[in-house]
Design a protein around this motif. Structure first.
Motif, PDB file in Angstrom:
ATOM      1  N   ASP A 188       0.831  -1.202   0.000  1.00  0.00           N
ATOM      2  CA  ASP A 188       0.000   0.000   0.000  1.00  0.00           C
ATOM      3  C   ASP A 188       0.865   1.252   0.000  1.00  0.00           C
ATOM      4  O   ASP A 188       0.575   2.224  -0.692  1.00  0.00           O
ATOM      5  CB  ASP A 188      -0.904   0.011   1.236  1.00  0.00           C
ATOM      6  CG  ASP A 188      -2.014  -1.014   1.103  1.00  0.00           C
ATOM      7  OD1 ASP A 188      -2.207  -1.508  -0.037  1.00  0.00           O
ATOM      8  OD2 ASP A 188      -2.649  -1.346   2.116  1.00  0.00           O
ATOM      9  N   GLU A 189       1.931   1.194   0.805  1.00  0.00           N
ATOM     10  CA  GLU A 189       2.774   2.379   0.935  1.00  0.00           C
ATOM     11  C   GLU A 189       3.682   2.565  -0.276  1.00  0.00           C
ATOM     12  O   GLU A 189       4.204   3.654  -0.493  1.00  0.00           O
ATOM     13  CB  GLU A 189       3.654   2.263   2.184  1.00  0.00           C
ATOM     14  CG  GLU A 189       2.891   2.329   3.493  1.00  0.00           C
ATOM     15  CD  GLU A 189       3.676   1.709   4.639  1.00  0.00           C
ATOM     16  OE1 GLU A 189       3.082   1.489   5.699  1.00  0.00           O
ATOM     17  OE2 GLU A 189       4.884   1.430   4.473  1.00  0.00           O
ATOM     18  N   THR A 190       3.968   1.477  -0.984  1.00  0.00           N
ATOM     19  CA  THR A 190       4.958   1.535  -2.047  1.00  0.00           C
ATOM     20  C   THR A 190       4.325   1.115  -3.359  1.00  0.00           C
ATOM     21  O   THR A 190       4.379  -0.048  -3.733  1.00  0.00           O
ATOM     22  CB  THR A 190       6.142   0.602  -1.742  1.00  0.00           C
ATOM     23  OG1 THR A 190       6.405   0.647  -0.364  1.00  0.00           O
ATOM     24  CG2 THR A 190       7.355   0.974  -2.544  1.00  0.00           C
ATOM     25  N   PRO A 191       3.719   2.040  -4.068  1.00  0.00           N
ATOM     26  CA  PRO A 191       3.123   1.658  -5.350  1.00  0.00           C
ATOM     27  C   PRO A 191       4.210   1.150  -6.294  1.00  0.00           C
ATOM     28  O   PRO A 191       5.336   1.656  -6.282  1.00  0.00           O
ATOM     29  CB  PRO A 191       2.515   2.964  -5.864  1.00  0.00           C
ATOM     30  CG  PRO A 191       2.631   3.951  -4.751  1.00  0.00           C
ATOM     31  CD  PRO A 191       3.647   3.474  -3.800  1.00  0.00           C
ATOM     32  N   GLY A 192       3.893   0.153  -7.032  1.00  0.00           N
ATOM     33  CA  GLY A 192       4.872  -0.376  -7.974  1.00  0.00           C
ATOM     34  C   GLY A 192       5.689  -1.514  -7.435  1.00  0.00           C
ATOM     35  O   GLY A 192       6.338  -2.230  -8.182  1.00  0.00           O
ATOM     36  N   LEU A 193       5.639  -1.710  -6.135  1.00  0.00           N
ATOM     37  CA  LEU A 193       6.369  -2.844  -5.572  1.00  0.00           C
ATOM     38  C   LEU A 193       5.585  -4.118  -5.852  1.00  0.00           C
ATOM     39  O   LEU A 193       4.381  -4.180  -5.607  1.00  0.00           O
ATOM     40  CB  LEU A 193       6.539  -2.651  -4.064  1.00  0.00           C
ATOM     41  CG  LEU A 193       7.293  -3.787  -3.378  1.00  0.00           C
ATOM     42  CD1 LEU A 193       8.789  -3.594  -3.493  1.00  0.00           C
ATOM     43  CD2 LEU A 193       6.887  -3.896  -1.920  1.00  0.00           C
ATOM     44  N   ARG A 194       6.262  -5.085  -6.408  1.00  0.00           N
ATOM     45  CA  ARG A 194       5.564  -6.348  -6.705  1.00  0.00           C
ATOM     46  C   ARG A 194       5.987  -7.414  -5.705  1.00  0.00           C
ATOM     47  O   ARG A 194       7.129  -7.443  -5.252  1.00  0.00           O
ATOM     48  CB  ARG A 194       5.883  -6.786  -8.134  1.00  0.00           C
ATOM     49  CG  ARG A 194       5.303  -5.836  -9.156  1.00  0.00           C
ATOM     50  CD  ARG A 194       5.783  -6.148 -10.538  1.00  0.00           C
ATOM     51  NE  ARG A 194       5.268  -7.437 -11.022  1.00  0.00           N
ATOM     52  CZ  ARG A 194       5.547  -7.907 -12.232  1.00  0.00           C
ATOM     53  NH1 ARG A 194       6.325  -7.233 -13.054  1.00  0.00           N
ATOM     54  NH2 ARG A 194       5.060  -9.062 -12.621  1.00  0.00           N
ATOM     55  N   TRP A 195       5.048  -8.275  -5.407  1.00  0.00           N
ATOM     56  CA  TRP A 195       5.328  -9.338  -4.428  1.00  0.00           C
ATOM     57  C   TRP A 195       5.138 -10.689  -5.108  1.00  0.00           C
ATOM     58  O   TRP A 195       4.062 -11.001  -5.618  1.00  0.00           O
ATOM     59  CB  TRP A 195       4.383  -9.197  -3.238  1.00  0.00           C
ATOM     60  CG  TRP A 195       4.460 -10.346  -2.263  1.00  0.00           C
ATOM     61  CD1 TRP A 195       5.581 -11.028  -1.903  1.00  0.00           C
ATOM     62  CD2 TRP A 195       3.386 -10.948  -1.552  1.00  0.00           C
ATOM     63  NE1 TRP A 195       5.276 -12.003  -0.988  1.00  0.00           N
ATOM     64  CE2 TRP A 195       3.933 -11.975  -0.750  1.00  0.00           C
ATOM     65  CE3 TRP A 195       2.012 -10.698  -1.479  1.00  0.00           C
ATOM     66  CZ2 TRP A 195       3.143 -12.772   0.089  1.00  0.00           C
ATOM     67  CZ3 TRP A 195       1.237 -11.481  -0.637  1.00  0.00           C
ATOM     68  CH2 TRP A 195       1.794 -12.512   0.142  1.00  0.00           C
ATOM     69  N   PHE A 196       6.196 -11.454  -5.127  1.00  0.00           N
ATOM     70  CA  PHE A 196       6.142 -12.796  -5.715  1.00  0.00           C
ATOM     71  C   PHE A 196       6.250 -13.831  -4.598  1.00  0.00           C
ATOM     72  O   PHE A 196       7.015 -13.655  -3.649  1.00  0.00           O
ATOM     73  CB  PHE A 196       7.304 -13.009  -6.693  1.00  0.00           C
ATOM     74  CG  PHE A 196       7.251 -12.101  -7.883  1.00  0.00           C
ATOM     75  CD1 PHE A 196       6.540 -12.474  -9.023  1.00  0.00           C
ATOM     76  CD2 PHE A 196       7.891 -10.874  -7.877  1.00  0.00           C
ATOM     77  CE1 PHE A 196       6.481 -11.646 -10.120  1.00  0.00           C
ATOM     78  CE2 PHE A 196       7.841 -10.043  -8.977  1.00  0.00           C
ATOM     79  CZ  PHE A 196       7.138 -10.425 -10.109  1.00  0.00           C
ATOM     80  N   THR A 197       5.479 -14.868  -4.759  1.00  0.00           N
ATOM     81  CA  THR A 197       5.535 -15.960  -3.783  1.00  0.00           C
ATOM     82  C   THR A 197       6.167 -17.174  -4.462  1.00  0.00           C
ATOM     83  O   THR A 197       5.635 -17.671  -5.461  1.00  0.00           O
ATOM     84  CB  THR A 197       4.129 -16.315  -3.284  1.00  0.00           C
ATOM     85  OG1 THR A 197       3.547 -15.144  -2.737  1.00  0.00           O
ATOM     86  CG2 THR A 197       4.201 -17.399  -2.226  1.00  0.00           C
ATOM     87  N   HIS A 198       7.286 -17.617  -3.902  1.00  0.00           N
ATOM     88  CA  HIS A 198       7.895 -18.836  -4.440  1.00  0.00           C
ATOM     89  C   HIS A 198       7.510 -20.010  -3.570  1.00  0.00           C
ATOM     90  O   HIS A 198       7.567 -19.936  -2.343  1.00  0.00           O
ATOM     91  CB  HIS A 198       9.411 -18.725  -4.475  1.00  0.00           C
ATOM     92  CG  HIS A 198      10.051 -20.049  -4.783  1.00  0.00           C
ATOM     93  ND1 HIS A 198       9.972 -20.611  -6.026  1.00  0.00           N
ATOM     94  CD2 HIS A 198      10.709 -20.922  -3.996  1.00  0.00           C
ATOM     95  CE1 HIS A 198      10.567 -21.784  -6.004  1.00  0.00           C
ATOM     96  NE2 HIS A 198      11.022 -21.996  -4.784  1.00  0.00           N
ATOM     97  N   ARG A 199       7.129 -21.106  -4.201  1.00  0.00           N
ATOM     98  CA  ARG A 199       6.710 -22.258  -3.422  1.00  0.00           C
ATOM     99  C   ARG A 199       7.548 -23.452  -3.815  1.00  0.00           C
ATOM    100  O   ARG A 199       7.554 -23.877  -4.968  1.00  0.00           O
ATOM    101  CB  ARG A 199       5.242 -22.537  -3.655  1.00  0.00           C
ATOM    102  CG  ARG A 199       4.474 -21.216  -3.472  1.00  0.00           C
ATOM    103  CD  ARG A 199       3.030 -21.393  -3.226  1.00  0.00           C
ATOM    104  NE  ARG A 199       2.806 -22.424  -2.245  1.00  0.00           N
ATOM    105  CZ  ARG A 199       2.300 -23.618  -2.519  1.00  0.00           C
ATOM    106  NH1 ARG A 199       1.978 -23.920  -3.742  1.00  0.00           N
ATOM    107  NH2 ARG A 199       2.124 -24.484  -1.567  1.00  0.00           N
ATOM    108  N   GLY A 200       8.299 -23.969  -2.881  1.00  0.00           N
ATOM    109  CA  GLY A 200       9.131 -25.134  -3.160  1.00  0.00           C
ATOM    110  C   GLY A 200       8.290 -26.388  -3.121  1.00  0.00           C
ATOM    111  O   GLY A 200       7.808 -26.867  -4.149  1.00  0.00           O
ATOM    112  N   ALA A 201       8.067 -26.875  -1.931  1.00  0.00           N
ATOM    113  CA  ALA A 201       7.302 -28.102  -1.790  1.00  0.00           C
ATOM    114  C   ALA A 201       5.857 -27.759  -1.515  1.00  0.00           C
ATOM    115  O   ALA A 201       5.530 -27.162  -0.510  1.00  0.00           O
ATOM    116  CB  ALA A 201       7.859 -28.929  -0.626  1.00  0.00           C
TER     117      ALA A 201
END
Lengths: 446, 905, 170
Positions: free
Chosen positions: B166-179
């Motif tokens: 919310d505070e940082t427009p343009g910041l993307r969040w990726f979720t990596h899932r191993g197992a």
């Protein structure tokens, strides 16, 4: 020429004394002796290094593992103690049965016993995880208030080996006292005179001396036979008192005793040949001696063959799959080259002794004796390594490979044995002079 | 020198400058900290219901949660004088229910792991955390910055990420899932459209798996094993499990009927199953499964595997709906629908296109997990890495800063079923590490935040005025009662025609590793040395082949094979697995780590990049296969015994076991154990639990290759007489009443005590190993080297690890024999407690480490002189038998035979 | 020290004959020194004294009994331990140490008895006064007669096979 004549030298007593004693008193020994000494010394240093590394690093430097817990340590222990049993047995049994040819070989056979038993005694101590605590097997007053656990075959073993080494030392030393006196009296150098004088204890060959000596020595011989049998039976019990398939066999004690005598005799043949060559003593150790020993080895070989066959039979007859599997593994499994090598050395090759030629032809008889020693060593490998590798639970089946340190220690002990023997030849009469002279005198036409 | 900064309560309101008064306070605080030598006291709350068992009086249990692949398993951690020494399962937590898995038990070693990073590092030089914070502030301020996390199961972390985005427009969040957890399957077209199937085992009578492995390693393992084993135990007559799978899994191994099916044929199997359910013809095994499903309508379900195409998943969903399968479809624990969450699979295109120029990696290792593709794409990307240790990603990062271990951190976590728990620290941070929560606050421009306050903030918003009570209650119970779990309705779309998967001759099935999961546990020595359940391989992975394929290729067990796919080739030892489908190669993920510390680097090979079709080629070499068990046949010996429903009694030994000697009389209590081989799923939790409880050292691959290993309890795997696969038999010490090891010992180091235990007196042991040679069960372990200390494997002799040791158990030195003691320290603790209170020890008061860990509750322990004790009742079972009974050793550890389903008429 | 006569022989038969003859004539205190054991001498000279074998028997039995008693006492009373469910008094297992120790005790006891009975070790003995007697360990046979009981030289010189007479001492 009758056989009896041939086993005793046709010499005057004085010549005999000179033959045996003088080489010891010569200031110089030949180059071959020095070469042997240096070789054996080198190997002995290897043994010491192996032991130091062992104590510093732990028994993990060996190839043993969770299933094969003993490996070479026990292989070599049993092999050496087997050789170590023969000397006393030969000396005592042949004395009791009045075998006249005994006198040529009993002294160095006894020395062989003593050296081999001492070397054998190294293994049970150094194979311990914490060898510096070996004295915990001795009953002694301690802060723990504990004594050894008397039901353990290892405690029996400890008593057996300790008794045997001390007994052999007394037996051998007693037999040698008159000869030390001979050397004392012939020695020219002051050091030799004093040294042999101390060893001789003041022996003067008086009638009372001889009577007492004879009484003691004969009794020792009589006790030696059951002692030797008990010692190697206890060694067999180290395995047979266990529960592992292939070890838990009541045949083990007698089979170990015969095996010990067999390998010991083979070693005596090898050493006799070396000794005969080294001291130019063909008149002391004649072809006839080799002929007789060949017959004994042949008998031993037949008994061993029967023992192996008995093992096969009981393995099958037990109906226990684990037992059958151990036998099958020995014969056809991963370890087959060892087992067939053992059968070749112990059962097949000694059959050559049926022919008098092989008994009397020195190079052949030595080669056969060496084959027996290798076969008997392989037997101990097979016994020590195969059953634990094929126990009751297949999940824990394993294999065993010795490491460089296993071999180094074995080679080192061979060298140390050689070193002791080389020194023995230099300082102690290798043939019992007084018994030899007594025999010759008795046989002499009167 | 970094700019002076203070904790938030001392800072001026804008959070940056420190005024004069504040500076004085700081100096005073610094002096006080120096004087006391400690950090701020954490307010931890012990578990509300201290178990009676659990070692000596000074031990305290704390409830917390440990993440596995991001998902919580509730645990109780035993603490001695401020040191965590043992992880137990939390009986109140639905993802644990008192059991643990190998990973949870091994977290202890992970905490004290000497290879953890001890302070932030930038370009090879240590930097301060304030410098890290500054770097993060700068990174967030610029465009093109992305955050990559592992699966976020923490509501607080999710809240923080949300606030940050919310505070940082343009910041993307990726979720990596191993197992992915077992039974987490796609629920829609997008990579994040997934659902967690949660079967209600108590209501199930027929289960069919199509490539699914609910009992296999992963965050659902404990709960699934609990559920399955309870169903199996309670309804052995009716409960049936059918497995259709390419490579033998734990689920398949425990199935009543298991059918090998190549991965490509699983869809066909699903269709056949549907047809059979509709009354059509189907191959025999499928028809049998269909009959069982039909017979148990309303109490039956079909569990899909992770890699099935959408059509098949839709088909299975349809079957389950029709069967009215008692199972819920839940939103995965890591999904936060309110947030803009992106799957890591979209990260690489974003890196390639230059949209992401700066990547902040929080608790993930994409350089290994995503393989060379990530390395290529991220070649010019600035990486800032937060993790436990200097791994493959950290080595490429401009800045690497260490995080707390979960046992050092305040947090909250959700488990696979959606339940939330609080995470409380068991020890002050060992190193200069920070909580992931603190790192996120740094990203938000705040420093010095206390993770506990952040967690409290999250739950304060939810709980309002009841906060204090609920917070205390949640800490004491280890579980938060009312966290909502959303359900999902799957909606499948036909998959677009995918590009061919490759041209290899073999299908490649890469499974999650029982030991290293997908690589994150590679630095853990306990787990590396924990044998693979079916192959007993340690310290590496292997390529499993069916017997027919191996024969065709001329490959023997242990031969090195080259596996090629997608232009990559790896070399692995081959194992031949009974029950593996032809045309399939099975491997395990998580190996071939390049930078996993002295323990995990260079162990095995990474098979993930090979793809689903590979070629197999023998190389003519061998020697890579290191195993603790080499022979799997029973050779007709009655070892792992079986009974059938029709004949539920074990055929008793043909030998009599009368003894020559009079029996010794034992007073109560006299201990014994029964292990139910029918429910043992081979998960290895007992092995690691035992290792942790009893200070058992790791020996390393070279030693295991020599045939040396130290596990006090091992799990033997044997080929079943039916020829369909392998079964499990855990083997601890049998504590024989006529123990062959005892008379063998010359120094009375191996003796029986008055409670029937076969005791090993370490100080008395001289190391003859005769006891070991004379143990027909081969459960004795010898310290060939000083494994525990001066000759420890790799870095496992580090001083730090001394703190991990159970203070109630001696650490054994070189040259000493050791073995299972039935956790004598726990027995003694119970003895002391009982004698203090002048009462007998209650049944169930003493729980051994293996027993407490076992998620299948296969192990029963107690007083065998009490006919009413659970163990005595187990010994009355018709399935009861003693291992190698004919030897007359009278073992106290005995077994219950497995139950073979009879062939259907 | 009184003087002694050493009658030196080169053959055993004349020595034995001389001993028998002299004993018949009442000569006492004779001793023979020979390089090997001559059984006939022992019947002729009858050196007395306690039997070594009796000492060996007693010492062996005492050692065996002691170690057996010690094993039984320590296993049953001193520190009773349950080892493999075996009875505390595991007498068959105690047999091995008992036997070995018995043999060792007999051997050691006999060795001490032998040494004592022979009067060894002894640093010096009148027999060694002359270097001639060094041959007693080679191929000469010495019959030692105390000077005061010795017959005259004429009688001695008539002994068959006598090689020489050596007179030692004051």
């Amino acid at each position: 020429m009758s056989a009896t004549d041939a086993v005793l030298p046709d010499r005057a007593p004085g010549r005999l004394t000179a033959d045996v004693a003088d080489p010891l008193l010569r200031p110089r020994f030949g180059r071959i002796w020095w070469a042997c000494l240096i070789l054996c010394l080198g190997l002995s240093i290897l043994m010491v290094v192996s032991l130091v590394v062992l104590v510093a690093g732990g028994v993990g430097i060996w190839g043993i593992n969770t299933s094969n817990v003993w490996g070479f340590a026990l292989v070599n222990y049993v092999w050496w103690i087997g050789i170590g049993n023969a000397g006393t047995l030969i000396s005592a049994m042949l004395l009791l049965t009045r075998q006249r040819w005994r006198t040529s070989i009993n002294r160095f056979a006894e020395a062989m016993t003593l050296f081999a038993a001492c070397i054998a005694g190294l293994f049970p101590i150094f194979h311990l995880g914490r060898p510096w605590l070996f004295y915990w097997l001795v009953p002694y007053p301690n802060t723990l208030g504990l004594v050894p656990q008397w039901r353990s075959p290892l405690v029996w073993d400890f008593f057996a080996i300790a008794s045997y080494i001390l007994f052999s030392l007394m037996f051998w030393y007693t037999g040698a006292i008159p000869d030390f006196a001979t050397l004392r009296d012939r020695a020219k150098g002051r050091i030799a005179q004093v040294a042999y004088g101390i060893l001789a204890l003041g022996w003067r060959g008086s009638a009372r001396h001889w009577q007492t000596w004879q009484s003691y020595y004969g009794a020792m011989a009589a006790m030696g036979v059951p002692l030797v049998i008990s010692v190697h039976s206890v060694v067999g019990m180290d395995y047979a008192a266990g529960i592992a398939p292939g070890w838990n066999e009541s045949i083990f004690p007698p089979y170990f005793v015969v095996g010990a005598m067999f390998s010991g005799f083979a070693m005596v043949v090898v050493l006799a040949a070396i000794f005969r060559r080294a001291l130019n003593a063909a008149h002391l150790i004649t072809d006839r001696h080799f002929d007789v020993m060949g017959k004994i080895l042949l008998t031993g070989s037949l008994i061993m063959t029967v023992s192996y066959a008995t093992e096969w039979f009981y393995g099958w007859y037990s109906g226990e799959h684990a037992e059958q599997h151990v036998v099958a593994t020995q014969l056809w499994g991963d370890f087959w080259p060892l087992y067939w090598g053992m059968l070749a050395g112990n059962c097949i090759i000694p059959q050559l002794y049926w022919w008098p030629f092989f008994r009397r032809h020195l190079p052949s008889t030595i080669l056969i004796a060496i084959a027996i020693n290798i076969g008997m060593w392989l037997e101990r490998v097979v016994i020590t390594v195969v059953p634990p590798a094929r126990g009751y639970l297949p999940s824990q089946w394993s294999s065993y490979w010795p490491t460089l340190w296993d071999w180094a220690l074995f080679a080192g002990t061979l060298g140390f044995f050689g070193l002791l023997f080389t020194l023995f030849l230099r300082v102690i009469p290798a043939v019992s002079i007084h018994e030899m002279k007594e025999q010759v005198a008795e046989e002499a036409p009167t | 020198m970094p700019p002076l900064e203070g904790p938030p309560d001392l800072c001026a309101d804008d959070g940056t400058a420190v005024d004069r008064r504040g500076a004085l306070k700081l100096f005073a605080a610094g002096a006080a900290a120096l004087a006391s030598g400690c950090r701020r006291q954490e307010e931890m709350l012990p578990y509300r219901d201290m178990p009676e068992y659990g070692a000596s009086g000074d031990a305290v249990m704390f409830a917390t949660a440990l993440p596995l692949a991001g998902a919580a398993r509730g645990v109780l951690v035993e603490s001695h004088q401020g040191r965590p020494t043992k992880v137990h399962g939390n009986p109140d937590h639905p993802a644990s229910r008192g059991g643990t898995d190998a990973f949870a038990e091994a977290e202890l070693l992970a905490l004290f792991d000497p290879s953890r990073t001890t302070s932030p590092v930038a370009g090879g030089t240590p930097v301060t955390w304030s410098a890290v914070a500054e770097r993060l502030r700068a990174a967030v301020a610029e465009n093109g910055t992305a955050l990559l996390t592992g699966p976020v199961g923490s509501p607080t972390l999710a809240r923080q990420v949300g606030a940050l985005m919310d505070e940082t427009p343009g910041l993307r969040w990726f979720t990596h899932r191993g197992a992915a957890p077992a039974l987490e399957v796609p629920a829609g077209p997008g990579p994040l459209d997934r659902m967690q199937l949660w079967p209600d085992w108590a209501s199930l009578d027929a289960v069919v798996t199509l490539g699914a492995d609910p009992l296999g390693p992963g965050p659902a393992q404990v709960a699934m094993t609990k559920g399955w084993s309870e169903a199996r135990r309670a309804r052995r007559d009716t409960f049936r499990l059918f497995a259709f799978e390419p490579v033998p899994t734990l689920t398949g191994t425990k199935a009543d009927r298991r059918t090998p099916v190549a991965p490509a044929d699983l869809s066909g199997a699903a269709r056949d199953l549907r047809d059979a359910l509709e009354g059509g013809d189907a191959p025999a095994p499928i028809a049998e499964a269909a009959r069982a499903l039909t017979a148990a309508e309303g109490r039956a379900c079909v569990l899909p595997g992770p890699d099935l195409p959408p059509e098949t998943l839709a088909l299975i969903e349809e079957i389950n709906r029709r069967l009215a399968a008692p199972m819920s479809r839940r939103l995965p624990f890591w999904r936060w629908p309110a947030l803009t969450q992106e799957d890591a699979s979209t990260l690489i295109p974003a890196l390639r296109s230059g949209e992401v120029r700066r990547l902040i990696v929080l608790g993930a290792n994409p350089a290994y997990d995503m393989g060379p593709a990530f390395e290529d794409a991220a070649a010019d990307v600035e990486l800032i890495h937060f993790g436990l240790r200097e791994d493959e990603t950290a080595s490429r990062a401009a800045l690497h800063a260490p995080l707390h271990h979960p046992l050092e951190d305040w947090s909250d976590l959700r488990s696979v079923d959606g339940t939330a728990s609080l995470v409380q620290p068991l020890i002050a941070p060992l190193h200069e590490t920070r909580s992931a929560h603190a790192v996120l606050e740094m990203l938000r421009g705040r420093t010095g935040t206390d993770p506990r306050a952040l967690v409290q903030e999250t739950w304060g918003a939810r709980w309002g005025t009841d906060f204090d009570d609920l917070w205390d209650g949640a800490l004491r119970a280890g579980v938060i009662d009312d966290f909502p779990v959303e359900d999902v309705s799957p909606a499948y779309e036909p998959a677009p025609d995918e590009a061919p998967q490759g041209t290899g001759a073999f299908a490649h099935v890469a499974q999650i590793s029982h030991a290293v999961l997908t690589g994150e546990y590679a630095p853990n020595g306990w787990l590396q040395e924990c044998p693979a359940p079916l192959t007993k391989q340690v310290w590496g992975n292997a390529a499993s082949l069916s017997r027919a394929d191996a024969g065709r290729l001329g490959i023997e067990e242990g031969d090195t094979v080259a596996l090629s796919g997608r232009g990559q080739t790896v070399w692995l030892p081959a194992t031949i697995l009974p029950g593996q489908a032809d045309g399939v190669v099975g491997t395990t993920l998580g190996y071939g780590r390049r930078l996993a510390g002295p323990i995990g680097s260079g162990v095995g090979a990474d098979t993930a990049p090979l793809g689903p079709r590979i070629d197999v080629r023998p190389t003519g070499k061998s020697g890579l296969l290191v195993r603790t068990q080499r022979e799997f046949g029973q050779h007709g010996r009655e070892i792992l015994r079986s009974v059938t429903h029709a004949e539920p009694e074990v055929h008793k030994a043909h030998h009599t076991t009368e003894s020559f000697y009079a029996a010794w009389e034992y007073d109560s209590p006299s201990w014994g154990m029964v292990i139910d081989t029918d429910v043992c799923s081979g998960c290895n939790a007992c092995m690691i639990a035992c290792q942790s409880e009893n200070n058992i050292p790791v020996v390393g691959a070279d030693e295991v290759a020599r045939g040396r290993h130290m596990h006090w309890i091992r799990i033997d795997a044997y080929d079943l007489p039916e020829g369909t696969g392998r079964g499990f038999q855990p083997v601890p010490c049998m504590h024989c009443e006529k123990a062959p090891c005892e008379p063998a010992c010359p120094v009375a180091a191996s003796v029986h005590d008055e409670q029937g235990l076969n005791a090993q007196v370490y100080n008395r042991c001289v190391g003859t190993r005769f006891c070991q040679a004379n143990c027909p069960y081969q459960v004795r372990r010898f310290n060939f080297f000083d494994y525990a200390d001066s000759q420890a494997h790799a870095n496992l002799g580090a001083d730090l690890l001394q703190a991990m040791r159970n203070p109630d158990v001696s650490v054994r030195g070189r040259g000493v024999m050791e073995k299972c003691t039935y956790c004598v320290q726990r027995i003694e603790a119970a003895n002391h407690a009982a004698s203090r209170e002048d009462r007998p020890i209650a049944d169930g008061e003493v729980v051994t480490a293996c027993q407490s860990a076992c998620p299948a509750e296969a192990i029963t322990f107690g007083d065998i002189t009490d006919p009413e004790s659970a163990v005595s009742r187990a010994k009355d079972s018709p399935r009861h038998y003693a291992l190698l009974e004919h030897l007359g050793t009278r073992p106290r550890t005995t077994y219950l035979a497995r139950v073979t389903p009879e062939e259907e008429a | 020290m009184t003087h002694q006569l050493h009658l030196v022989f080169t053959e055993t038969a004349p020595l034995v004959a001389a001993v028998k003859a002299l004993r018949a004539e009442g000569v006492t205190g004779m001793d023979a020194h020979t390089p090997w054991r001559i059984a006939e001498l022992e019947t002729a000279l009858e050196p007395g004294g306690p039997s070594v074998r009796r000492v060996m028997l007693i010492s062996g039995l005492v050692c065996a009994a002691s170690i057996f008693a010690f094993q039984a006492w320590s296993a049953v009373w001193l520190y009773p331990l349950n080892a493999g469910g075996r009875p505390l008094f595991s007498w068959p297992a105690f047999g091995f140490a008992t036997f070995e120790t018995g043999i060792l005790g007999a051997a050691a006891g006999g060795f001490v008895a032998m040494i004592r009975r022979c009067g060894l070790p002894r640093l010096h003995h009148p027999f060694f006064i002359t270097a001639e007697t060094e041959l007693a360990t080679d191929d000469r046979f010495f019959l030692t007669i105390p000077g005061d009981t010795a017959p005259d030289r004429m009688r001695l010189s008539r002994l068959e096979g006598l090689h020489e007479i050596v007179e030692v001492g004051a």
